[in-house]
Design a protein around this motif. Structure first.
Motif, PDB file in Angstrom:
ATOM      1  N   ILE A 152      22.230  13.390 -16.614  1.00 30.02           N
ATOM      2  CA  ILE A 152      21.930  14.402 -15.888  1.00 30.02           C
ATOM      3  C   ILE A 152      20.359  14.303 -15.763  1.00 30.02           C
ATOM      4  O   ILE A 152      20.099  14.981 -14.647  1.00 30.02           O
ATOM      5  CB  ILE A 152      22.415  15.690 -16.297  1.00 30.02           C
ATOM      6  N   PHE A 153      19.434  13.606 -16.417  1.00 32.01           N
ATOM      7  CA  PHE A 153      18.058  13.678 -16.240  1.00 32.01           C
ATOM      8  C   PHE A 153      17.428  12.285 -16.359  1.00 32.01           C
ATOM      9  O   PHE A 153      17.897  11.505 -17.324  1.00 32.01           O
ATOM     10  CB  PHE A 153      17.641  14.617 -17.418  1.00 32.01           C
ATOM     11  N   ASN A 154      16.851  12.193 -15.185  1.00 31.72           N
ATOM     12  CA  ASN A 154      16.431  10.562 -14.884  1.00 31.72           C
ATOM     13  C   ASN A 154      14.809  10.678 -14.503  1.00 31.72           C
ATOM     14  O   ASN A 154      14.199  11.800 -14.336  1.00 31.72           O
ATOM     15  CB  ASN A 154      17.108  10.046 -13.624  1.00 31.72           C
ATOM     16  N   ILE A 155      14.342   9.280 -14.425  1.00 31.86           N
ATOM     17  CA  ILE A 155      12.801   9.241 -14.133  1.00 31.86           C
ATOM     18  C   ILE A 155      12.682   9.222 -12.564  1.00 31.86           C
ATOM     19  O   ILE A 155      13.194   8.181 -12.020  1.00 31.86           O
ATOM     20  CB  ILE A 155      12.404   8.144 -14.895  1.00 31.86           C
ATOM     21  N   SER A 156      12.054   9.986 -12.184  1.00 35.34           N
ATOM     22  CA  SER A 156      11.658  10.006 -10.636  1.00 35.34           C
ATOM     23  C   SER A 156      10.662   8.928 -10.335  1.00 35.34           C
ATOM     24  O   SER A 156      10.370   8.084 -11.040  1.00 35.34           O
ATOM     25  CB  SER A 156      11.203  11.463 -10.458  1.00 35.34           C
ATOM     26  N   GLY A 157      10.551   8.845  -8.847  1.00 39.63           N
ATOM     27  CA  GLY A 157       9.873   7.640  -8.272  1.00 39.63           C
ATOM     28  C   GLY A 157       8.592   7.778  -8.862  1.00 39.63           C
ATOM     29  O   GLY A 157       7.617   8.767  -8.430  1.00 39.63           O
ATOM     30  N   MET A 158       8.005   6.783  -9.530  1.00 38.71           N
ATOM     31  CA  MET A 158       6.620   6.573  -9.814  1.00 38.71           C
ATOM     32  C   MET A 158       6.492   5.046  -9.501  1.00 38.71           C
ATOM     33  O   MET A 158       6.822   4.106 -10.469  1.00 38.71           O
ATOM     34  CB  MET A 158       6.141   6.626 -11.209  1.00 38.71           C
ATOM     35  N   SER A 159       5.209   4.646  -8.771  1.00 36.92           N
ATOM     36  CA  SER A 159       5.032   3.125  -8.328  1.00 36.92           C
ATOM     37  C   SER A 159       4.194   2.671  -9.392  1.00 36.92           C
ATOM     38  O   SER A 159       3.291   3.168 -10.172  1.00 36.92           O
ATOM     39  CB  SER A 159       4.455   3.278  -7.116  1.00 36.92           C
ATOM     40  N   TYR A 160       4.817   1.292  -9.586  1.00 38.68           N
ATOM     41  CA  TYR A 160       3.462   0.448 -10.419  1.00 38.68           C
ATOM     42  C   TYR A 160       2.192   0.324  -9.402  1.00 38.68           C
ATOM     43  O   TYR A 160       2.445  -0.190  -8.305  1.00 38.68           O
ATOM     44  CB  TYR A 160       4.130  -0.978 -10.885  1.00 38.68           C
ATOM     45  N   GLY A 161       1.214   0.669  -9.953  1.00 36.56           N
ATOM     46  CA  GLY A 161       0.014   0.817  -8.941  1.00 36.56           C
ATOM     47  C   GLY A 161      -0.435   2.315  -9.050  1.00 36.56           C
ATOM     48  O   GLY A 161      -1.314   2.488  -9.618  1.00 36.56           O
ATOM     49  N   LYS A 165      -7.532   0.684  -7.052  1.00 32.75           N
ATOM     50  CA  LYS A 165      -6.242   0.272  -7.899  1.00 32.75           C
ATOM     51  C   LYS A 165      -5.439  -0.639  -7.257  1.00 32.75           C
ATOM     52  O   LYS A 165      -4.100  -1.183  -7.847  1.00 32.75           O
ATOM     53  CB  LYS A 165      -5.412   1.667  -8.006  1.00 32.75           C
ATOM     54  N   VAL A 166      -5.677  -1.345  -6.296  1.00 33.88           N
ATOM     55  CA  VAL A 166      -4.667  -2.404  -5.381  1.00 33.88           C
ATOM     56  C   VAL A 166      -5.215  -3.776  -6.132  1.00 33.88           C
ATOM     57  O   VAL A 166      -6.264  -4.589  -5.378  1.00 33.88           O
ATOM     58  CB  VAL A 166      -4.830  -2.341  -3.931  1.00 33.88           C
ATOM     59  N   THR A 167      -4.821  -3.990  -7.279  1.00 33.99           N
ATOM     60  CA  THR A 167      -5.044  -5.431  -7.973  1.00 33.99           C
ATOM     61  C   THR A 167      -4.334  -6.473  -7.046  1.00 33.99           C
ATOM     62  O   THR A 167      -3.487  -6.448  -6.373  1.00 33.99           O
ATOM     63  CB  THR A 167      -4.615  -5.306  -9.369  1.00 33.99           C
ATOM     64  N   ALA A 168      -4.563  -7.715  -7.678  1.00 34.93           N
ATOM     65  CA  ALA A 168      -4.076  -8.794  -6.764  1.00 34.93           C
ATOM     66  C   ALA A 168      -2.443  -8.925  -7.172  1.00 34.93           C
ATOM     67  O   ALA A 168      -1.643  -9.233  -6.174  1.00 34.93           O
ATOM     68  CB  ALA A 168      -4.499 -10.287  -7.615  1.00 34.93           C
ATOM     69  N   GLU A 169      -2.021  -8.567  -8.427  1.00 35.11           N
ATOM     70  CA  GLU A 169      -0.640  -8.536  -8.605  1.00 35.11           C
ATOM     71  C   GLU A 169       0.047  -7.250  -7.875  1.00 35.11           C
ATOM     72  O   GLU A 169       1.063  -7.408  -7.525  1.00 35.11           O
ATOM     73  CB  GLU A 169      -0.549  -8.062  -9.973  1.00 35.11           C
ATOM     74  N   ILE A 170      -0.741  -6.089  -7.964  1.00 37.21           N
ATOM     75  CA  ILE A 170      -0.126  -4.964  -7.000  1.00 37.21           C
ATOM     76  C   ILE A 170       0.039  -5.257  -5.658  1.00 37.21           C
ATOM     77  O   ILE A 170       0.942  -5.178  -4.927  1.00 37.21           O
ATOM     78  CB  ILE A 170      -0.768  -3.743  -7.434  1.00 37.21           C
ATOM     79  N   ALA A 171      -0.978  -6.076  -5.072  1.00 36.25           N
ATOM     80  CA  ALA A 171      -1.194  -6.461  -3.506  1.00 36.25           C
ATOM     81  C   ALA A 171       0.293  -7.247  -3.239  1.00 36.25           C
ATOM     82  O   ALA A 171       0.914  -7.357  -2.129  1.00 36.25           O
ATOM     83  CB  ALA A 171      -2.161  -7.111  -3.355  1.00 36.25           C
ATOM     84  N   GLY A 172       0.446  -8.305  -4.429  1.00 34.51           N
ATOM     85  CA  GLY A 172       1.568  -9.408  -4.131  1.00 34.51           C
ATOM     86  C   GLY A 172       2.868  -8.800  -4.165  1.00 34.51           C
ATOM     87  O   GLY A 172       3.804  -9.126  -3.395  1.00 34.51           O
ATOM     88  N   ILE A 173       3.099  -7.704  -5.027  1.00 33.96           N
ATOM     89  CA  ILE A 173       4.412  -6.779  -5.115  1.00 33.96           C
ATOM     90  C   ILE A 173       4.609  -6.322  -3.832  1.00 33.96           C
ATOM     91  O   ILE A 173       5.771  -6.157  -3.286  1.00 33.96           O
ATOM     92  CB  ILE A 173       4.416  -6.025  -6.549  1.00 33.96           C
ATOM     93  N   ARG A 174       3.730  -5.671  -3.253  1.00 35.83           N
ATOM     94  CA  ARG A 174       3.804  -4.646  -2.317  1.00 35.83           C
ATOM     95  C   ARG A 174       3.677  -5.706  -0.665  1.00 35.83           C
ATOM     96  O   ARG A 174       4.207  -4.978   0.356  1.00 35.83           O
ATOM     97  CB  ARG A 174       2.744  -3.628  -2.002  1.00 35.83           C
ATOM     98  N   GLY A 175       3.183  -6.704  -0.865  1.00 34.57           N
ATOM     99  CA  GLY A 175       2.878  -7.505   0.407  1.00 34.57           C
ATOM    100  C   GLY A 175       1.758  -7.047   1.091  1.00 34.57           C
ATOM    101  O   GLY A 175       1.854  -6.859   2.418  1.00 34.57           O
ATOM    102  N   ILE A 176       0.582  -6.557   0.373  1.00 37.18           N
ATOM    103  CA  ILE A 176      -0.722  -6.148   1.430  1.00 37.18           C
ATOM    104  C   ILE A 176      -1.585  -7.051   0.795  1.00 37.18           C
ATOM    105  O   ILE A 176      -1.928  -7.641  -0.134  1.00 37.18           O
ATOM    106  CB  ILE A 176      -0.699  -4.560   1.085  1.00 37.18           C
ATOM    107  N   ALA A 177      -2.989  -6.510   1.287  1.00 35.59           N
ATOM    108  CA  ALA A 177      -3.987  -7.165   0.885  1.00 35.59           C
ATOM    109  C   ALA A 177      -4.824  -6.353  -0.170  1.00 35.59           C
ATOM    110  O   ALA A 177      -4.703  -5.279  -0.579  1.00 35.59           O
ATOM    111  CB  ALA A 177      -5.214  -6.982   1.991  1.00 35.59           C
ATOM    112  N   GLU A 178      -5.345  -7.334  -1.258  1.00 33.87           N
ATOM    113  CA  GLU A 178      -5.994  -6.861  -2.389  1.00 33.87           C
ATOM    114  C   GLU A 178      -7.153  -6.005  -2.140  1.00 33.87           C
ATOM    115  O   GLU A 178      -7.939  -6.278  -1.152  1.00 33.87           O
ATOM    116  CB  GLU A 178      -6.192  -8.118  -3.546  1.00 33.87           C
TER     117      GLU A 178
END
Length: 521
Positions: free
Chosen positions: A147-156, A250-263
């Motif tokens: 009944i109780f869950n973790i809401s949306g929080m992005s890596y980044g 906060k947009v590191t190379a890894e996060i940019a790769g996961i999201r598909g955007i520029a670092e």
């Protein structure tokens, strides 16, 4: 004699150091004085050189002094000390009992009280939350008891150790974790628990080179066994009408790769989906993603204007139950975020206390409540608030900031600055090192389990065997008169039914529903 000379030499060195410090201090004051009297951006500093700078220091430090020394237990916002303390104790799995009497003031309008039964549920009759299935028409429906869950929080927005701790904790507790709009990271998956993938307005993680929704990437997301549902994010409680904001640092190379955007560039989502401009567009998108992935698909929105939801219900009645959203996540206008414009955070959208009962009634009125599950979100970090949401018609609840407290968050209000002192929302390795994912995963699981237990305590005191049997007539709310009134009278069930040919309207005449009728349902 040698010792005396040595002592004199040491004393001379300290005198020289002290003299040097004094000269440096004087030079610094002179430089600051010259800067302050010649700048024009800050009136206080120009009129009161050097001394005026203390105003900004005191203003900054005041946030922390108020929290620890001056604010009463139930005064702070967005969460007071009493609420945070319960979350901390629940996460640490320590004694949550208190003595002498409650510090909660029951007189303010809107205060919630649950009606205890003269014949509470006995221990042998008490039950855990029942199973609920989401998406019965999907190739892969999702069934869970949580009944109780973790809401949306992005890596980044969150750090790597924070996501790892939440993922592992969710698996231990048997609840789901929502990825947020930042895409599916390896750290969401590594815990092995259930995952809800969120499709934001920028389509991070499922976008092609042009930023459009990619079926191939959707299939890749759905290929992971623990990805169980897809949530289309239309809006978020803290910033309805504004997309996600992740500062460039906060947009590191890894996060940019996961999201598909520029670092290194700010990650700013559109304020809406370019390909969802109407109710029909939304239903078409839901149906398309459900067909591609085979998973239950719903949407998340903060409720403001209500006309589109009536149109959506009418469209679902015409299209058929198999083409309805599998769930609706209702976010409150007082929800949280890592960064948002203050005008939106303070003044736009409806609170959950208004929107949740209204949406539940709308679906009940249309005969869709069993088909479309309701997930409630917005400051639900204590058992009483979760129990209230279930009584108002929610099938599930989710929380982001509650689980952040379980990770050690101290409400420093620095989520957007990459300077979070507890390592939860920063990518600074020096600050992250204090957050041990293994230890915090255990705390996340404890918090979820103690929340479920606490909601069960309230349900059993009200005389029902499990939390999802709570109804509105189990709740009283303090009115402007100072006396409480049944929640079932403040938000009575509508009696007007919707046929397939008519557009749903707000019912003009409403009545209360008896306890027997609600239980029979």
């Amino acid at each position: 004699m040698k010792n005396d000379n040595f002592a004199l030499s040491v004393l001379s060195i300290f005198e020289l150091l002290f003299l040097g410090f004094i000269l440096l201090l004087i030079a610094t004051v002179i430089v600051l004085y010259i800067i302050d009297v010649n700048q024009s951006a800050h009136t206080i500093r120009r009129n009161y050189p050097v001394i005026g700078r203390f105003r900004y220091l005191f203003e900054h430090m005041g946030e922390f002094f108020r929290q620890y020394f001056f604010a009463m237990d139930r005064e702070e916002m967005p969460f007071n000390r009493a609420e945070r303390s319960w979350a901390y104790r629940a996460a640490k799995n320590v004694d949550a009992n208190i003595a002498f009497g409650s510090t909660r003031d029951l007189s303010p309008t809107g205060s919630v009280m649950f009606l205890n039964s003269a014949f509470p549920t006995l221990e042998q009759d008490a039950a855990l939350p029942s199973e609920v299935t989401i998406g019965p028409f999907c190739r892969s429906p999702y069934t869970t008891t949580s009944i109780f869950n973790i809401s949306g929080m992005s890596y980044g927005a969150l750090s790597r150790p924070a996501v790892r701790a939440l993922s592992a904790g969710a698996a231990k507790a048997g609840c789901w974790i929502n990825t947020g709009e930042g895409g599916l990271s390896p750290y969401h998956l590594e815990g092995g628990g259930d995952v809800v993938f969120q499709v934001g307005t920028a389509k991070y993680g499922v976008r092609d080179a042009e930023g459009q929704l990619s079926d191939e990437r959707l299939k890749a997301i759905a290929s992971h066994d623990n990805v169980r549902m897809i949530e289309i994010k239309l809006s978020q409680g803290a910033k309805p009408g504004k997309g996600g904001i992740l500062p460039g640092e906060k947009v590191t190379a890894e996060i940019a790769g996961i999201r598909g955007i520029a670092e290194g560039h700010p990650s700013i989502s559109p304020n809406g989906h370019p390909d969802i401009r109407s109710v029909d567009d939304l239903l078409d998108m839901i149906e398309h993603i459900r067909e591609v992935t085979g998973l239950p698909v719903g949407f998340k929105a903060v409720i403001g204007d209500k006309g589109w939801l009536r149109d959506l219900v009418h469209a679902v009645k015409q299209r058929g139950l198999d083409r309805a959203p599998d769930f609706i996540t209702i976010d409150s206008c007082d929800g949280g975020t890592g960064a948002a414009p203050q005008p939106l955070m303070d003044f736009v959208g409806l609170p959950l206390k208004e929107s949740l009962p209204w949406v539940s009634d709308l679906l009940n009125q249309a005969g869709l409540k069993e088909r479309i599950k309701i997930i409630a979100s917005g400051k639900l970090i204590t058992p009483a608030k979760v129990a209230w949401a279930l009584a108002c018609g929610a099938d599930f609840t989710v929380s982001a900031r509650g689980f952040m407290f379980a990770l050690g968050c101290i409400q420093a209000m620095q989520c957007h600055k990459n300077t979070c002192p507890t390592g939860v929302t920063t990518h600074d390795p020096k600050l992250q090192k204090g957050l041990d994912p293994t230890d915090k995963a255990t705390r996340v699981a404890h918090y979820q389990r103690n929340m479920t237990y606490g909601v069960g305590l309230i349900a059993h005191a009200c005389g029902v065997t499990e939390p999802r049997k709570l109804r509105r007539d189990h709740v009283h709310v303090v009115a402007a008169s100072g006396l409480s009134a049944p929640l079932s009278e403040l938000h009575p069930e509508p009696i007007t039914l919707i046929d397939d040919q008519s557009r749903p309207e707000e019912p003009e005449r409403q009545i209360s529903v008896t306890k027997e009728e609600l239980v029979d349902e």
